[in-house]
Design an enzyme around this catalytic site. Structure first.
Site, mmCIF file in Angstrom:
data_model
loop_
_atom_site.group_PDB
_atom_site.id
_atom_site.type_symbol
_atom_site.label_atom_id
_atom_site.label_comp_id
_atom_site.label_asym_id
_atom_site.label_seq_id
_atom_site.Cartn_x
_atom_site.Cartn_y
_atom_site.Cartn_z
ATOM 1 N NE ARG A 94 -3.264 2.596 2.749
ATOM 2 C CZ ARG A 94 -4.257 2.829 3.599
ATOM 3 N NH1 ARG A 94 -4.668 1.862 4.394
ATOM 4 N NH2 ARG A 94 -4.829 4.010 3.648
ATOM 5 C CG ASN A 148 -11.558 -0.687 -0.744
ATOM 6 O OD1 ASN A 148 -12.620 -0.568 -1.326
ATOM 7 N ND2 ASN A 148 -11.343 -0.192 0.464
ATOM 8 C CE1 TYR A 243 -10.898 6.639 -0.686
ATOM 9 C CE2 TYR A 243 -13.083 6.633 0.303
ATOM 10 C CZ TYR A 243 -11.782 6.174 0.269
ATOM 11 O OH TYR A 243 -11.351 5.261 1.207
#
Length: 425
Positions: A94, A148, A243
């Site tokens: 990530r 996700n 977002y």
């Protein structure tokens, strides 16, 4: 349907797993869950989570048999519901997703932009394997996906397998939670139109008890969405997903990451160590306080609500990632969208949205174009489609940057992307 429910959690090492148990307590009289099977490839985290979940279930008074396994077929066999919450490559990857785009002045975020695409590339093959295994050992079961980027995962599974999948994100209930906090009302009184894609959606026509909210109420609710500038929300006239900060306030948000001195992924790595230290303590039988700092609240409520709607054939309106089927007229029918659906034992049926705000048409269409190319690139290991996906993405779209990004992103993820490196074997 068997009256003894088996719920499997794939990616049970996630720090969110205990919240599913907590939500099940609210449905003890409606959902006869007798077995919870925990599956994860990280044996250490799996062992810690199994121990904590057993203590937590006892503390909650939840009479359920909790087991764990690192065998996927055993985990999925006979499961009526399978909750997926995996992170392929962990938070280490990530951070790479975040930092590599930032080198080029682009958004570095785990689900949005170039970094989000790499998370999808690592995850789609793994999720297709889960779905295909379900086809064999639990063909009537439901895959409840929280992995996700859930929109891309759901699109891949619906296009390349026959598994039943419902793609979820807790963002679908955010306006209800904002209204509850801002106005002090029961969130069930709040309704709204909802349209877009996962992490790119717009909420309009907000009502309380069926009446339109006043301008004052709208602004009070909007102020709870503290990721997006309140003046921007006033200009839009609708509630945007948090977002959308990355699309409408791009440079401001990039500058903030640099000012903070660390990415969200780096912060989460530190936080998760605290959470897991608590889970590993044999004297701890309640959720650690640090978990509240992790974010993502509300997902267990949605996931178990879906189980209830399907198992008990109870009509429920929910925001789900599903094939479009005409709900959004300017997108292909097979494109996965995030929209209000009617959920019951027959699955999910997207509800017609009477008005889609004009200002969001272009952005939704552009990002959907990127998503469809990205899914094909992930499945086929096609570098050309990878480049086309980035060129289509509003947050990248610059050819010179695409040519620099692609080799670096692929190299940083090489061990997780065999489909792109098959010719080297």
């Amino acid at each position: 349907m068997d009256n003894r429910l088996k719920l499997t959690i794939v990616g049970a090492g996630s720090s969110y797993t205990p919240e599913l148990l907590e939500e099940l307590v609210n449905y003890k009289d409606r959902l006869p869950v007798k077995e919870i099977m925990l599956y994860d490839i990280n044996e250490k985290r799996l062992e810690i989570m199994e121990g904590f979940c057993k203590r937590f279930a006892d503390h909650l008074g939840l009479p359920v048999d909790i087991q764990s396994t690192n065998c996927l077929e055993k985990a999925l066999e006979g499961a009526q519901f399978v909750d997926t919450q995996i992170r392929v490559g962990g938070n280490k990857q990530r951070v790479k997703d975040e930092k590599i785009p930032l080198k080029y002045g682009l958004v570095g975020q785990e689900t949005t932009g170039a970094g989000g695409m790499m998370k999808a590339f690592r995850t789609i093959p793994v999720m297709l394997n889960v779905a295909r295994t379900m086809e064999k050992v639990s063909p009537d079961g439901w895959l409840i996906n929280y992995t996700n980027p859930t929109g891309l995962i759901t699109e891949a599974v619906t296009k390349y397998t026959k598994a039943n999948i419902a793609g979820f994100c807790s963002g679908g209930i955010f306006p209800k939670m904002w209204a509850k906090k801002a106005l002090g009302i029961d969130y069930r009184r709040v309704q709204y139109d909802y349209v877009g894609l996962n992490h790119l959606n717009f909420m309009s026509n907000i009502t309380i008890d069926g009446r339109p909210v006043t301008e004052e109420e709208f602004l009070a609710i909007a102020k709870e969405n503290d990721s997006v500038n309140i003046d921007l929300i006033k200009l839009l006239g609708v509630l945007p997903s948090p977002y959308l900060q990355w699309y409408y306030q791009t440079q401001e948000k990039i500058d903030k990451i640099f000012a903070d001195g660390q990415t969200r992924g780096e912060y989460v790595q530190t936080l998760e160590k605290k959470v897991y230290d608590a889970y590993a303590d044999p004297n701890v039988c309640e959720k650690p306080a640090a978990l509240a700092e992790r974010g993502g609240g509300g997902y267990s409520e949605v996931a178990i609500g879906f189980v209830d709607a399907v198992y008990n054939n109870t009509d429920r309106e929910m925001v789900v990632n599903v094939p479009n089927r005409g709900a959004v007229p300017f997108l292909p029918d097979n494109a996965v969208i995030e929209a209000k659906c009617l959920v019951n034992c027959r699955g999910m049926q997207p509800l017609h949205v009477s008005h889609i705000p004009e200002m969001c048409w272009g952005l939704i269409a552009a990002v959907k174009n990127y998503e469809q190319l990205a899914v094909e690139a992930a499945v086929e290991g096609d570098i050309r489609k990878m480049k086309l996906a980035l060129l289509a993405h509003p947050l990248v779209r610059q050819y010179d940057l695409v040519e620099k990004l692609v080799p670096e992103l692929l190299e940083a993820n090489k061990e997780f992307l065999p489909q792109f490196f098959a010719s080297e074997e």
